[in-house]
Scaffold this active site. Structure first.
Site, PDB file in Angstrom:
ATOM      1  N   CYS A 226       0.749  -1.176   0.080  1.00 19.53           N
ATOM      2  CA  CYS A 226      -0.023  -0.190   0.085  1.00 19.53           C
ATOM      3  C   CYS A 226       0.881   1.116   0.216  1.00 19.53           C
ATOM      4  O   CYS A 226       0.450   2.188  -0.731  1.00 19.53           O
ATOM      5  CB  CYS A 226      -0.908   0.033   1.196  1.00 19.53           C
ATOM      6  SG  CYS A 226      -0.036  -0.348   2.668  1.00 19.53           S
TER       7      CYS A 226
ATOM      8  N   HIS B  61      -3.835   6.122   4.316  1.00 22.76           N
ATOM      9  CA  HIS B  61      -2.087   6.386   4.832  1.00 22.76           C
ATOM     10  C   HIS B  61      -1.899   7.897   3.956  1.00 22.76           C
ATOM     11  O   HIS B  61      -2.171   8.227   2.980  1.00 22.76           O
ATOM     12  CB  HIS B  61      -1.321   5.398   3.988  1.00 22.76           C
ATOM     13  CG  HIS B  61      -1.499   4.146   4.612  1.00 22.76           C
ATOM     14  ND1 HIS B  61      -2.106   3.908   5.813  1.00 22.76           N
ATOM     15  CD2 HIS B  61      -0.770   2.749   4.335  1.00 22.76           C
ATOM     16  CE1 HIS B  61      -2.024   2.284   5.981  1.00 22.76           C
ATOM     17  NE2 HIS B  61      -1.195   2.002   5.196  1.00 22.76           N
TER      18      HIS B  61
END
Lengths: 336, 336
Positions: A128, A240
């Protein structure tokens, strides 16, 4: 077109269901697989009820064109042959195969064409933190080659899956109720804290998560770029954030970079400091793009540029990127 | 020895009281000052009850040797003359005078001797993010000159004072109770979010907070070091964390750096990855030192080194540093 989701009950598996439901993916049938524990669970999809089948070493994948797998590296390794033996394309979200020479590691905005060369019929979905970074780096790389990257991450609980999110939410409840928070999934209490440690440590003092940002970025970008990363878990639910410095071969101005980001595929620029507008994870969870802001010159490097990138870890950072790989392969006629 | 605290009811003011209570500071009397709003409040100190006096333009500072001021830049500017006119040394925690040529900006571990040259009898206390960084940088600078610094911060709500901490705590309660969180002190909701914006924006796209890390570091270290900072507010109560990269004139090994940090004044090293031990803000709130860990080579720079630094923003990042300046001046006979 038959598609399978392996690991259907996990956080990423559930997002595969959401995304396939809402995107116009050309698919006749969806089959769900999971562990013995999750087998039998039922999920609604496009008006039908689907039941999770237990993943076993049999011929269940015989008619499946594409398997989207997200059940951990161990399961991916154990079931690779079972999944691919009849020609099924396996798009794998685990870290099991990412650095294998005969497995392409793909972020469609950056290196979609790599899907063509897949001797094992496996395509790996990057980590990710890498995915959202390379989407942004690509826009700059197209202007001038990036030599070095320094990046600090601000990673949500979602990176540890549904149990990570549950633990954080529970810790907040316990703290507000004056109870001692339970700590199980994360190494230390995450609520009211940050943990400078994601994945396990390697011999050079970096974590595996940090080394993924070094190795995966080079592989995806076909580049000798050097990446020094600091990965930090923070107490938010999903999406994030990354604070990124790049050093390019020739200086790239803020104006040039902003224009490149604005035009790039998969990026939305939010960069209006005078209106207090910049990417923030709370407001970008559930979104598909990588959001870039705080674009400015690097005050410590005449060839440097710095910016801030936020993306939903479960969508672009995992499930969405895998679905975009599948969409590309269908469009290019790579699916039998 | 008579000491005054100006802004006694604020988060830093309260920490001044704690620190002076618990450290062996040679003091005969403490006087508390505050705004008209906080005048009359009572605090216990060393067994006595002290009442906050209203800060006014009068001769209240006539017998005061040292005034520790933390009531905002506007108040510091307005009252500088009133406070210093009878020879009182003003150690000021605001940003009002930090870059004035005739005001030393001091972190005792780095440049205590600068206290000697104070034509206005004012000493400035640096910004919290700068203080903890320069304590760590000093240890490396003593081995090899630092040319460049890249730093991402993870700043607690405490940086916005007591009202910042109250707002965050209240937001958590509201979220757990299913209510919409109130947003007033911070630009956006902080609970379950991070805000890449601390202090106001300047013309070059950096915030004032980020530019403080550039300008204050150079002044304190008497250095031409270049600092590019990204300052981010995160949803924790107190203690700031920083992810720091330094480029030195000659390569400094991890072993050399670790030894330097271990021996340096004001630093404690916590760096045992195999035991999951590294500095974390939750467990270091209320501590005096700057805690350094995750020390490793910069994979993107042969002359680079990277590490992680955590310190209590209200103690070393504000009140404690000011008290340490006062202690140094008393020890060196600089107080009349």
């Amino acid at each position: 077109m038959k598609v399978a989701i392996v690991g259907a009950s996990g956080a990423v598996g559930q997002e595969f269901l959401n995304i396939l439901e809402n995107r116009d993916f050309p698919m006749d049938e969806l089959v769900l697989f999971g562990s013995a524990r999750s087998a039998g669970r039922k999920y609604n999809f496009r008006g039908k009820e689907l039941v999770v089948k237990e993943l076993q070493h049999n011929d269940d994948f015989k008619d499946i064109d594409i398997a989207l797998t997200s059940a951990g590296g161990g399961t991916s390794k154990e079931f690779e042959k079972t999944i691919t033996k009849h020609g099924t394309i396996m798009i794998d979200n685990s870290s099991a195969f990412r650095l294998d020479d005969d497995v392409p590691l793909v972020v469609p905005e950056v290196n979609a064409a790599d899907c063509a060369n897949r001797p094992r019929n496996v395509i790996a979905n990057p980590n990710c933190t890498t995915i959202q970074m390379v989407v942004a780096l690509k826009a700059i790389e197209d202007i001038s080659h990036i030599r070095r990257v320094h990046v600090s991450t601000y990673q949500a609980a979602s990176g540890a899956g549904a149990t990570g999110m549950d633990e954080l939410e529970n810790q907040f409840k316990q703290i507000v109720n004056g109870e001692k928070p339970d700590v199980e999934k994360f190494t230390h209490q995450l609520a009211m804290n940050i943990i400078p440690h994601v994945d396990v440590f390697t011999d050079n003092g970096y974590t595996k998560e940090e080394m993924k940002m070094f190795n995966e970025t080079r592989k995806i970008m076909h580049s000798d770029v050097q990446v020094s990363a600091m990965c930090v878990r923070i107490p938010i639910m999903r999406a994030h954030s990354e604070s990124i410095w790049v050093e390019t071969e020739r200086p790239v101005s803020v104006e040039e970079a902003t224009e490149a980001f604005s035009k790039a595929e998969g990026i939305k620029v939010i960069d209006n400091p005078d209106k207090n507008e910049y990417p923030m994870p709370l407001f970008l969870s559930g979104e598909d793009e990588v959001f870039v802001g705080r674009i400015r010159a690097d005050l410590a490097n005449p060839n440097g540029l710095t910016f801030w990138a936020v993306a939903d870890q479960i969508r672009k950072g995992a499930a969405l990127n895998a679905v975009q790989i599948a969409e590309y392969m269908v469009k290019e006629g790579m699916v039998k």
